[in-house]
Design a protein around this motif. Structure first.
Motif, PDB file in Angstrom:
ATOM      1  N   MET A   1      65.593  25.069  19.373  1.00  0.00           N
ATOM      2  CA  MET A   1      66.620  26.004  19.828  1.00  0.00           C
ATOM      3  C   MET A   1      67.108  25.562  21.201  1.00  0.00           C
ATOM      4  SD  MET A   1      66.639  30.021  19.947  1.00  0.00           S
ATOM      5  CE  MET A   1      66.098  29.798  18.303  1.00  0.00           C
ATOM      6  N   SER A   3      67.541  25.495  24.505  1.00  0.00           N
ATOM      7  CA  SER A   3      67.147  26.327  25.643  1.00  0.00           C
ATOM      8  C   SER A   3      68.123  26.063  26.775  1.00  0.00           C
ATOM      9  CB  SER A   3      65.727  25.990  26.075  1.00  0.00           C
ATOM     10  OG  SER A   3      65.724  24.768  26.745  1.00  0.00           O
ATOM     11  N   ARG A  15      70.468  18.787  16.583  1.00  0.00           N
ATOM     12  CA  ARG A  15      71.007  20.136  16.800  1.00  0.00           C
ATOM     13  C   ARG A  15      72.518  20.140  16.541  1.00  0.00           C
ATOM     14  NH1 ARG A  15      69.327  20.657  21.789  1.00  0.00           N
ATOM     15  NH2 ARG A  15      67.177  21.275  21.499  1.00  0.00           N
ATOM     16  N   GLU A  38      56.284  21.255  21.324  1.00  0.00           N
ATOM     17  CA  GLU A  38      57.341  22.270  21.296  1.00  0.00           C
ATOM     18  C   GLU A  38      58.586  21.743  20.573  1.00  0.00           C
ATOM     19  OE1 GLU A  38      59.765  25.056  24.501  1.00  0.00           O
ATOM     20  OE2 GLU A  38      58.044  23.885  25.191  1.00  0.00           O
ATOM     21  N   ASP A  39      58.929  20.475  20.866  1.00  0.00           N
ATOM     22  CA  ASP A  39      60.090  19.848  20.216  1.00  0.00           C
ATOM     23  C   ASP A  39      59.860  19.659  18.721  1.00  0.00           C
ATOM     24  OD1 ASP A  39      61.711  19.753  22.409  1.00  0.00           O
ATOM     25  OD2 ASP A  39      61.359  17.641  22.876  1.00  0.00           O
ATOM     26  N   GLU A  42      60.555  22.900  17.061  1.00  0.00           N
ATOM     27  CA  GLU A  42      61.998  23.151  17.005  1.00  0.00           C
ATOM     28  C   GLU A  42      62.667  22.241  15.984  1.00  0.00           C
ATOM     29  OE1 GLU A  42      66.146  23.107  19.493  1.00  0.00           O
ATOM     30  OE2 GLU A  42      64.294  22.874  20.643  1.00  0.00           O
ATOM     31  N   ARG A  43      62.248  20.975  15.964  1.00  0.00           N
ATOM     32  CA  ARG A  43      62.786  20.021  14.974  1.00  0.00           C
ATOM     33  C   ARG A  43      62.552  20.544  13.562  1.00  0.00           C
ATOM     34  NH1 ARG A  43      60.172  15.083  13.518  1.00  0.00           N
ATOM     35  NH2 ARG A  43      58.354  16.418  13.266  1.00  0.00           N
ATOM     36  N   CYS A  45      62.027  23.605  12.616  1.00  0.00           N
ATOM     37  CA  CYS A  45      62.869  24.803  12.395  1.00  0.00           C
ATOM     38  C   CYS A  45      64.286  24.398  12.008  1.00  0.00           C
ATOM     39  CB  CYS A  45      62.912  25.670  13.650  1.00  0.00           C
ATOM     40  SG  CYS A  45      61.433  26.665  13.906  1.00  0.00           S
ATOM     41  N   PRO A  71      57.688  30.393  15.090  1.00  0.00           N
ATOM     42  CA  PRO A  71      59.112  30.194  14.804  1.00  0.00           C
ATOM     43  C   PRO A  71      59.359  29.786  13.346  1.00  0.00           C
ATOM     44  CG  PRO A  71      58.531  29.155  16.886  1.00  0.00           C
ATOM     45  CD  PRO A  71      57.244  29.573  16.250  1.00  0.00           C
ATOM     46  N   THR A 109      63.167  32.134  18.571  1.00  0.00           N
ATOM     47  CA  THR A 109      63.533  31.890  17.166  1.00  0.00           C
ATOM     48  C   THR A 109      63.354  33.153  16.338  1.00  0.00           C
ATOM     49  OG1 THR A 109      62.878  29.577  17.392  1.00  0.00           O
ATOM     50  CG2 THR A 109      63.135  30.401  15.153  1.00  0.00           C
ATOM     51  N   THR A 136      68.966  31.689  25.161  1.00  0.00           N
ATOM     52  CA  THR A 136      69.243  30.373  24.565  1.00  0.00           C
ATOM     53  C   THR A 136      70.711  30.358  24.150  1.00  0.00           C
ATOM     54  OG1 THR A 136      68.812  30.980  22.260  1.00  0.00           O
ATOM     55  CG2 THR A 136      66.893  30.296  23.573  1.00  0.00           C
TER      56      THR A 136
END
Length: 293
Positions: A1, A3, A15, A38-39, A42-43, A45, A71, A109, A136
């Motif tokens: 997401m 940020s 993204r 963390e990445d 997000e990846r 997601c 998430p 998320t 975000t």
């Protein structure tokens, strides 16, 4: 997401593909080295949200298990919500449990998925309860969409200003600006068209961008150009509901109404707003005929 903090952005291209509707490209180019934990979440997601956008709900439901990060659990709830509308009450009940938990409920998320689901439900005040504080770019962009649906372009503009102050050139800022221009209408339609035109020159054409340009054209009365764009979009994805819905409208205006597009839409997306409106119009027509019989 996305940020709202500085630093190298390893997920920028991924993204961007997702935002512009290049969902398969996002999935295909998701193997990115040297990502932080963390990445990675997000990846994953973004990849699963891309599968959802392509209608592959079951794949997402099967791949995300109890051990997955919060998430991802939220993304799974979105897949469940969209795949089985008849069970949506239990999905929304599970979502409310997540939101009631102080840690999970504050996750960006989880808030984004909550906003998305409640927006689908047309429960805008409930959606905003979870999204309004932003934090975000994705949340601010969702707020813009919610306010537009509420016909509150004044509030949508305030959200857009926050995005512009953070990053005027961000893909979501540009998209949100175009959505708002479309909602305001009039001379702003041309500005929206130019934003989508810019995207189509910079990036590979997607159904999303072709549809967006076509909607601008229809608003400006350029139905022939709109039809060309929509047929191009149909070649990319023959089942895309927005393409089919826009073609239903456009084909009427160019003087060659095609029942085939509406039939396809009824078969593949029976819940689509245009299908419901058409059914309601048919019912009214039938009732009108009966009153004369």
């Amino acid at each position: 997401m996305a940020s709202m903090a500085a630093g190298p952005d390893h997920l920028f291209n991924l993204r961007n593909s997702f935002y512009l509707g290049a969902y398969q490209a996002a999935i295909n180019n998701s193997e990115i080295p040297n990502l932080s934990q963390e990445d990675i979440v997000e990846r994953d997601c973004l990849v699963h949200r891309s599968y959802i956008a392509l209608g592959s709900y079951q794949l997402v439901i099967n791949e995300i298990d109890e051990a997955s990060a919060t998430p991802l659990q939220a993304v799974k709830l979105l897949a469940m919500y969209l795949s089985t509308p008849e069970n949506k009450e239990s999905t929304i009940a599970s979502l409310r449990e997540w939101l009631a938990d102080p840690t999970a409920g504050s996750n960006a998320t989880v808030r984004l998925i909550a906003g998305t689901i409640f927006m689908h439900e047309e429960d805008y005040s409930e959606a905003l309860k979870h999204t309004h504080s932003g934090g975000t770019m994705d949340l601010h962009a969702l707020n813009v969409q919610i306010f537009i649906k509420m016909h509150r372009s004044d509030y949508a503009e305030k959200q857009l200003r926050v995005m512009q102050q953070f990053d005027e050139d961000h893909t979501l800022t540009q998209l949100a600006s175009a959505w708002l221009n479309l909602a305001v209408g009039g001379s702003k339609i041309q500005e929206a068209y130019l934003i989508f035109q810019d995207f189509s020159e910079k990036y590979p054409m997607t159904s999303l961008i072709l549809n967006s340009k076509a909607v601008c054209c229809m608003h400006m009365g350029n139905f022939e150009e709109a039809e060309t764009l929509l047929l191009d979009a149909l070649n990319k994805d023959a089942k895309d509901p927005e393409t089919l819905a826009n073609l239903v409208v456009c084909s009427i205006h160019v003087g060659k109404p095609s029942p085939r597009y509406l039939s396809q839409l009824k078969l593949s997306h029976p819940e689509h707003v245009l299908v419901k409106r058409a059914a309601s119009a048919e019912d009214n027509f039938e009732r009108a005929l009966q009153s004369f019989a």
